[in-house]
Design a protein around this motif. Structure first.
Motif, PDB file in Angstrom:
ATOM      1  N   ASP A 158       0.824  -1.205   0.000  1.00 37.38           N
ATOM      2  CA  ASP A 158       0.000   0.000   0.000  1.00 37.38           C
ATOM      3  C   ASP A 158       0.860   1.257   0.000  1.00 37.38           C
ATOM      4  OD1 ASP A 158      -2.292  -1.530   0.033  1.00 37.38           O
ATOM      5  OD2 ASP A 158      -2.574  -1.383   2.216  1.00 37.38           O
ATOM      6  N   ARG A 159       1.996   1.215   0.681  1.00 38.04           N
ATOM      7  CA  ARG A 159       2.869   2.397   0.750  1.00 38.04           C
ATOM      8  C   ARG A 159       3.445   2.724  -0.624  1.00 38.04           C
ATOM      9  NH1 ARG A 159       3.278  -0.251   5.485  1.00 38.04           N
ATOM     10  NH2 ARG A 159       3.103   0.994   7.420  1.00 38.04           N
ATOM     11  N   MET A 160       3.904   1.680  -1.324  1.00 39.94           N
ATOM     12  CA  MET A 160       4.433   1.911  -2.678  1.00 39.94           C
ATOM     13  C   MET A 160       3.342   2.421  -3.607  1.00 39.94           C
ATOM     14  SD  MET A 160       7.214  -0.978  -3.735  1.00 39.94           S
ATOM     15  CE  MET A 160       8.820  -1.041  -2.962  1.00 39.94           C
ATOM     16  N   ASP A 161       2.147   1.837  -3.485  1.00 32.68           N
ATOM     17  CA  ASP A 161       1.031   2.282  -4.335  1.00 32.68           C
ATOM     18  C   ASP A 161       0.738   3.755  -4.111  1.00 32.68           C
ATOM     19  OD1 ASP A 161       0.797  -0.284  -5.313  1.00 32.68           O
ATOM     20  OD2 ASP A 161      -0.929  -0.807  -4.055  1.00 32.68           O
ATOM     21  N   GLU A 162       0.712   4.165  -2.848  1.00 33.55           N
ATOM     22  CA  GLU A 162       0.416   5.558  -2.520  1.00 33.55           C
ATOM     23  C   GLU A 162       1.503   6.486  -3.047  1.00 33.55           C
ATOM     24  OE1 GLU A 162      -0.531   8.393   1.373  1.00 33.55           O
ATOM     25  OE2 GLU A 162      -0.235   6.234   1.621  1.00 33.55           O
ATOM     26  N   LEU A 163       2.757   6.097  -2.864  1.00 32.25           N
ATOM     27  CA  LEU A 163       3.865   6.899  -3.374  1.00 32.25           C
ATOM     28  C   LEU A 163       3.758   7.081  -4.883  1.00 32.25           C
ATOM     29  CD1 LEU A 163       6.690   8.238  -3.228  1.00 32.25           C
ATOM     30  CD2 LEU A 163       7.661   5.935  -3.407  1.00 32.25           C
ATOM     31  N   MET A 164       3.513   5.990  -5.599  1.00 26.15           N
ATOM     32  CA  MET A 164       3.517   6.064  -7.053  1.00 26.15           C
ATOM     33  C   MET A 164       2.302   6.779  -7.614  1.00 26.15           C
ATOM     34  SD  MET A 164       6.371   5.109  -8.043  1.00 26.15           S
ATOM     35  CE  MET A 164       6.045   5.093  -9.805  1.00 26.15           C
TER      36      MET A 164
END
Length: 239
Positions: A158-164
């Motif tokens: 979820d963190r990577m998704d939010e960043l991207m």
């Protein structure tokens, strides 16, 4: 600061997404998506009245959403003039691609054993090819954004998704400065499919190699748009 649009960008269609639990974060998510899909070009002034009316949210909620997106570097507040979609500089382009290289390459590098869950990538590639046949180059651009979002989603983070989501929304602001969107996006239709085919075949290392070349070439092409250079190393030319 550029053009002033109606300020709503068809947002009334998204009003149902808010429901009874309307929050500034959800409003920000809708606006971020609209920016990523090209509805609000760089320099567009966002009207509190138009957007607030379209989404049925209070002025305070909308201002908090604007604040969140300003923190994400998608919007900028100009004193006594209002809130505008940001116009990026060449340094932003370099930083966006540095971030993309770190994140997207790491996702592919760290994939487990095949087969991989590639449904999202398959849909994005197919949509881009459909839009290209119809001459819809903004649609191709959106499909390309979706391809890379789905690629990062393979990490299940979820963190990577939010960043991207934020990084790729910023990237869309760069695309708006390109005079010939077909020349920009058409070559990457084939390269998206090559990455997909490598992952389908379980060739993770080959997919990683193709992705790194893809990102470096795309970065250099966009920097040339900003600098107007044709022969110099674009990263060096950008300082």
């Amino acid at each position: 600061m550029g053009k002033t649009g109606s300020g709503s960008g068809g947002l009334a269609d998204d009003r149902a997404l808010l429901g009874r639990t309307s929050t500034a974060e959800r409003v920000a998510d809708i606006l971020r998506t609209r920016i990523a899909e090209g509805f609000f070009p760089p320099g567009t002034r966002l009207s509190e009245d138009s957007i607030g009316s379209a989404l049925g949210v209070s002025r305070n909620t909308l201002r908090e959403a604007f604040r969140l997106l300003t923190h994400e570097r998608l919007l900028v507040h100009v004193l006594n003039r209002g809130v505008f979609v940001r116009v990026l500089a060449v340094g932003d382009v370099i930083d966006i691609y540095r971030t993309r290289r770190l994140v997207e390459r790491a996702v592919v590098h760290d994939l487990g054993k095949p087969p991989f869950r590639l449904d999202g990538l398959v849909r994005a590639v197919a949509q881009g090819e459909r839009d290209a046949r119809e001459g819809d180059w903004r649609g191709v651009s959106t499909a390309n954004i979706h391809f890379h979002r789905e690629l990062v989603a393979l990490a299940g983070s979820d963190r990577m998704d939010e960043l991207m989501r934020g990084v790729l929304a910023e990237l869309r602001l760069v695309f708006h400065l390109v005079d010939d969107p077909r020349a920009l996006h058409e070559p990457y239709l084939i390269r998206n499919r090559e990455i997909l085919d490598a992952l389908r075949a379980g060739e993770r290392a080959e997919a990683e190699r193709l992705l790194v070349e893809y990102l470096d070439d795309s970065r250099d092409q966009l920097i040339r748009v900003y600098t107007g250079s044709s022969g110099n190393d674009p990263v060096t030319a950008a300082g």
